[in-house]
Write a protein that holds these residues in place. Structure first.
Motif, PDB file in Angstrom:
ATOM      1  N   ILE A  69       0.866  -1.179   0.000  1.00  0.00           N
ATOM      2  CA  ILE A  69       0.000   0.000   0.000  1.00  0.00           C
ATOM      3  C   ILE A  69       0.903   1.230   0.000  1.00  0.00           C
ATOM      4  N   HIS A  70       0.804   2.005  -1.070  1.00  0.00           N
ATOM      5  CA  HIS A  70       1.685   3.163  -1.254  1.00  0.00           C
ATOM      6  C   HIS A  70       0.927   4.444  -0.925  1.00  0.00           C
ATOM      7  N   THR A  71       1.158   4.984   0.283  1.00  0.00           N
ATOM      8  CA  THR A  71       0.497   6.229   0.694  1.00  0.00           C
ATOM      9  C   THR A  71       1.444   7.422   0.723  1.00  0.00           C
ATOM     10  N   ALA A  72       2.750   7.181   0.596  1.00  0.00           N
ATOM     11  CA  ALA A  72       3.720   8.267   0.728  1.00  0.00           C
ATOM     12  C   ALA A  72       3.672   9.211  -0.472  1.00  0.00           C
ATOM     13  N   PHE A  73       3.918  10.478  -0.213  1.00  0.00           N
ATOM     14  CA  PHE A  73       4.014  11.486  -1.271  1.00  0.00           C
ATOM     15  C   PHE A  73       4.788  12.667  -0.714  1.00  0.00           C
ATOM     16  N   ILE A  74       5.551  13.333  -1.564  1.00  0.00           N
ATOM     17  CA  ILE A  74       6.298  14.522  -1.131  1.00  0.00           C
ATOM     18  C   ILE A  74       5.352  15.714  -1.212  1.00  0.00           C
ATOM     19  N   HIS A  75       4.853  16.158  -0.066  1.00  0.00           N
ATOM     20  CA  HIS A  75       3.840  17.212  -0.039  1.00  0.00           C
ATOM     21  C   HIS A  75       4.472  18.605  -0.013  1.00  0.00           C
ATOM     22  N   ASP A  76       5.244  18.881  -1.050  1.00  0.00           N
ATOM     23  CA  ASP A  76       5.826  20.212  -1.235  1.00  0.00           C
ATOM     24  C   ASP A  76       5.161  20.803  -2.469  1.00  0.00           C
ATOM     25  N   PHE A  77       4.122  21.625  -2.247  1.00  0.00           N
ATOM     26  CA  PHE A  77       3.327  22.108  -3.365  1.00  0.00           C
ATOM     27  C   PHE A  77       4.026  23.219  -4.143  1.00  0.00           C
ATOM     28  N   SER A  78       5.205  23.651  -3.671  1.00  0.00           N
ATOM     29  CA  SER A  78       5.954  24.633  -4.444  1.00  0.00           C
ATOM     30  C   SER A  78       6.584  23.991  -5.677  1.00  0.00           C
ATOM     31  N   ASP A  79       6.694  22.659  -5.676  1.00  0.00           N
ATOM     32  CA  ASP A  79       7.238  21.932  -6.825  1.00  0.00           C
ATOM     33  C   ASP A  79       6.382  20.691  -7.061  1.00  0.00           C
ATOM     34  N   PHE A  80       5.077  20.923  -7.166  1.00  0.00           N
ATOM     35  CA  PHE A  80       4.103  19.835  -7.203  1.00  0.00           C
ATOM     36  C   PHE A  80       4.328  18.914  -8.405  1.00  0.00           C
ATOM     37  N   LYS A  81       4.538  19.480  -9.574  1.00  0.00           N
ATOM     38  CA  LYS A  81       4.695  18.659 -10.773  1.00  0.00           C
ATOM     39  C   LYS A  81       5.905  17.734 -10.659  1.00  0.00           C
ATOM     40  N   LYS A  82       7.008  18.248 -10.163  1.00  0.00           N
ATOM     41  CA  LYS A  82       8.200  17.422  -9.992  1.00  0.00           C
ATOM     42  C   LYS A  82       7.925  16.270  -9.026  1.00  0.00           C
ATOM     43  N   ASN A  83       7.215  16.569  -7.953  1.00  0.00           N
ATOM     44  CA  ASN A  83       6.925  15.528  -6.965  1.00  0.00           C
ATOM     45  C   ASN A  83       5.974  14.466  -7.521  1.00  0.00           C
ATOM     46  N   CYS A  84       5.074  14.880  -8.406  1.00  0.00           N
ATOM     47  CA  CYS A  84       4.202  13.912  -9.068  1.00  0.00           C
ATOM     48  C   CYS A  84       5.009  13.011  -9.998  1.00  0.00           C
ATOM     49  N   HIS A 135      -3.843  17.736 -14.888  1.00  0.00           N
ATOM     50  CA  HIS A 135      -3.449  17.704 -13.489  1.00  0.00           C
ATOM     51  C   HIS A 135      -2.188  16.848 -13.332  1.00  0.00           C
ATOM     52  N   PRO A 136      -1.134  17.360 -12.696  1.00  0.00           N
ATOM     53  CA  PRO A 136       0.125  16.615 -12.593  1.00  0.00           C
ATOM     54  C   PRO A 136       0.010  15.260 -11.893  1.00  0.00           C
ATOM     55  N   ARG A 137      -1.004  15.116 -11.018  1.00  0.00           N
ATOM     56  CA  ARG A 137      -1.135  13.866 -10.257  1.00  0.00           C
ATOM     57  C   ARG A 137      -1.467  12.681 -11.151  1.00  0.00           C
ATOM     58  N   VAL A 138      -1.812  12.957 -12.406  1.00  0.00           N
ATOM     59  CA  VAL A 138      -2.105  11.869 -13.335  1.00  0.00           C
ATOM     60  C   VAL A 138      -0.886  10.972 -13.543  1.00  0.00           C
ATOM     61  N   ALA A 139       0.297  11.473 -13.216  1.00  0.00           N
ATOM     62  CA  ALA A 139       1.517  10.673 -13.367  1.00  0.00           C
ATOM     63  C   ALA A 139       1.421   9.351 -12.605  1.00  0.00           C
ATOM     64  N   SER A 140       0.854   9.400 -11.401  1.00  0.00           N
ATOM     65  CA  SER A 140       0.721   8.185 -10.595  1.00  0.00           C
ATOM     66  C   SER A 140      -0.219   7.190 -11.253  1.00  0.00           C
ATOM     67  N   GLU A 141      -1.318   7.693 -11.821  1.00  0.00           N
ATOM     68  CA  GLU A 141      -2.294   6.807 -12.442  1.00  0.00           C
ATOM     69  C   GLU A 141      -1.771   6.248 -13.762  1.00  0.00           C
ATOM     70  N   GLU A 142      -1.013   7.041 -14.490  1.00  0.00           N
ATOM     71  CA  GLU A 142      -0.416   6.525 -15.723  1.00  0.00           C
ATOM     72  C   GLU A 142       0.612   5.436 -15.413  1.00  0.00           C
ATOM     73  N   ALA A 143       1.364   5.615 -14.336  1.00  0.00           N
ATOM     74  CA  ALA A 143       2.318   4.577 -13.942  1.00  0.00           C
ATOM     75  C   ALA A 143       1.588   3.304 -13.526  1.00  0.00           C
ATOM     76  N   ALA A 144       0.464   3.464 -12.847  1.00  0.00           N
ATOM     77  CA  ALA A 144      -0.337   2.302 -12.455  1.00  0.00           C
ATOM     78  C   ALA A 144      -0.897   1.592 -13.682  1.00  0.00           C
ATOM     79  N   ALA A 145      -1.373   2.370 -14.668  1.00  0.00           N
ATOM     80  CA  ALA A 145      -1.925   1.777 -15.887  1.00  0.00           C
ATOM     81  C   ALA A 145      -0.854   0.993 -16.648  1.00  0.00           C
ATOM     82  N   LEU A 146       0.349   1.541 -16.698  1.00  0.00           N
ATOM     83  CA  LEU A 146       1.450   0.843 -17.363  1.00  0.00           C
ATOM     84  C   LEU A 146       1.785  -0.456 -16.635  1.00  0.00           C
ATOM     85  N   ALA A 147       1.798  -0.398 -15.307  1.00  0.00           N
ATOM     86  CA  ALA A 147       2.070  -1.608 -14.525  1.00  0.00           C
ATOM     87  C   ALA A 147       0.996  -2.667 -14.772  1.00  0.00           C
ATOM     88  N   LYS A 148      -0.254  -2.222 -14.891  1.00  0.00           N
ATOM     89  CA  LYS A 148      -1.344  -3.169 -15.156  1.00  0.00           C
ATOM     90  C   LYS A 148      -1.150  -3.842 -16.507  1.00  0.00           C
TER      91      LYS A 148
END
Length: 300
Positions: A69-84, A135-148
């Motif tokens: 279960i992956h809940t970790a995220f770098i919550h620095d919104f000054s560089d949100f896209k990079k963290n995504c 939305h930059p957070r789509v990076a996580s979902e695209e990585a999940a889709a690729l893994a699937k």
């Protein structure tokens, strides 16, 4: 099951750890600090030292367990896209460790990605890609889709803008602090734009149910489907005994700063499919009641 949990000492992750242990699972929790290690041991979890930047440590933790279960995220919104984008790499690393198995991996994302356009009710069956959202957070979902596509048993857990409970350090405390600083509790326009929300303990139970279900799916951890932001501002103003005021969209950036786009968004979301799939139901208090009875206004 023995479960590897990233972000295991965080606001959401710590609740997930307790939920899993209380249900009879074993937990290997990742932390970067000795204080975090002490907290995990006190909760009954085993400790895995690592960081999101150390992909080998992530793979090592995943290899030792029956699910992730992956809940970790770098919550620095000054560089949100990079963290995504960092999260994209984290998801890929965790998935690679589970290749050739049917072990479940649950990746965290946001309900804001579950709608084709602003104002639509976000649902679990909407597939988010770079073509459907900027939305930059789509990076996580695209990585999940690729893994699937690569045969990994991966699921997505979308969380709403407000996951609330004692110890919350997200958007609601930020809005409260802004209201204290400015002397008014503001909303934008008519304040009719809507936020979904959920209690942290309800989130934890859905993560557990999704893990135990063990099927590749998308879940929405949503308790309050839609709360007008005006009502959030009114609750804050009431408790701080300050005026509640509408401000224009043009004035909003000066008042709210970088949080403007989040508070201006219209993000209603449904958990109907998640409920049908798992039998889950949010049973804890909603956001407005938590603001009324919780400790949000004791925090500084």
């Amino acid at each position: 099951m023995r479960v590897f949990v990233t972000g295991a000492t965080g606001f959401v992750g710590s609740a997930v750890v307790k939920e899993l242990i209380n249900a009879g699972h074993q937990v290997l929790g990742m932390t970067r600090s000795e204080k975090g290690a002490e907290d995990l041991r006190a909760a009954g979890a085993d400790v895995h030292h690592g960081t999101l930047e150390d992909l080998d440590s992530l793979r090592s933790g995943a290899l030792q367990c029956d699910g992730v279960i992956h809940t970790a995220f770098i919550h620095d919104f000054s560089d949100f896209k990079k963290n995504c984008e960092t999260d994209r790499g984290v998801v890929a690393a965790l998935a690679s460790a589970l290749a050739g198995t049917d072990k479940p991996l649950i990746v965290t994302s946001g309900t804001v990605l579950g709608a084709a356009k602003p104002g639509d009710v976000a649902t679990e069956d909407f597939v988010a890609t770079s073509e459907t959202t900027h939305h930059p957070r789509v990076a996580s979902e695209e990585a999940a889709a690729l893994a699937k596509q690569q045969g990994i048993n991966v699921s997505i857990m979308r969380l709403p803008p407000s996951v609330h409970d004692r110890g919350d350090h997200g958007f609601i405390p930020m809005l409260i602090n802004l209201a204290r600083e400015k002397g008014i509790s503001a909303y934008i326009g008519e304040g009719a734009n809507r936020w979904p929300a959920v209690h942290r303990l309800d989130v934890a139970s859905l993560y557990r149910l999704a893990l135990e279900k063990g099927i590749s799916a998308t879940y929405h951890a949503v308790g309050d489907t839609e709360i007008p932001t005006r009502e959030i501002a009114e609750s804050i103003g009431k408790h701080l005994n300050i005026p509640v005021k509408s401000i224009s969209a043009e004035e909003a950036p000066e008042h709210f700063g970088w949080i403007t786009d989040f508070f201006a968004g219209d993000f209603p979301a449904s958990a109907k499919i998640s409920q049908e799939r798992t039998g889950w139901k949010a049973t804890h208090i909603g956001l407005l009641e938590d603001l009324e009875t919780g400790d949000y206004f004791d925090q500084k």
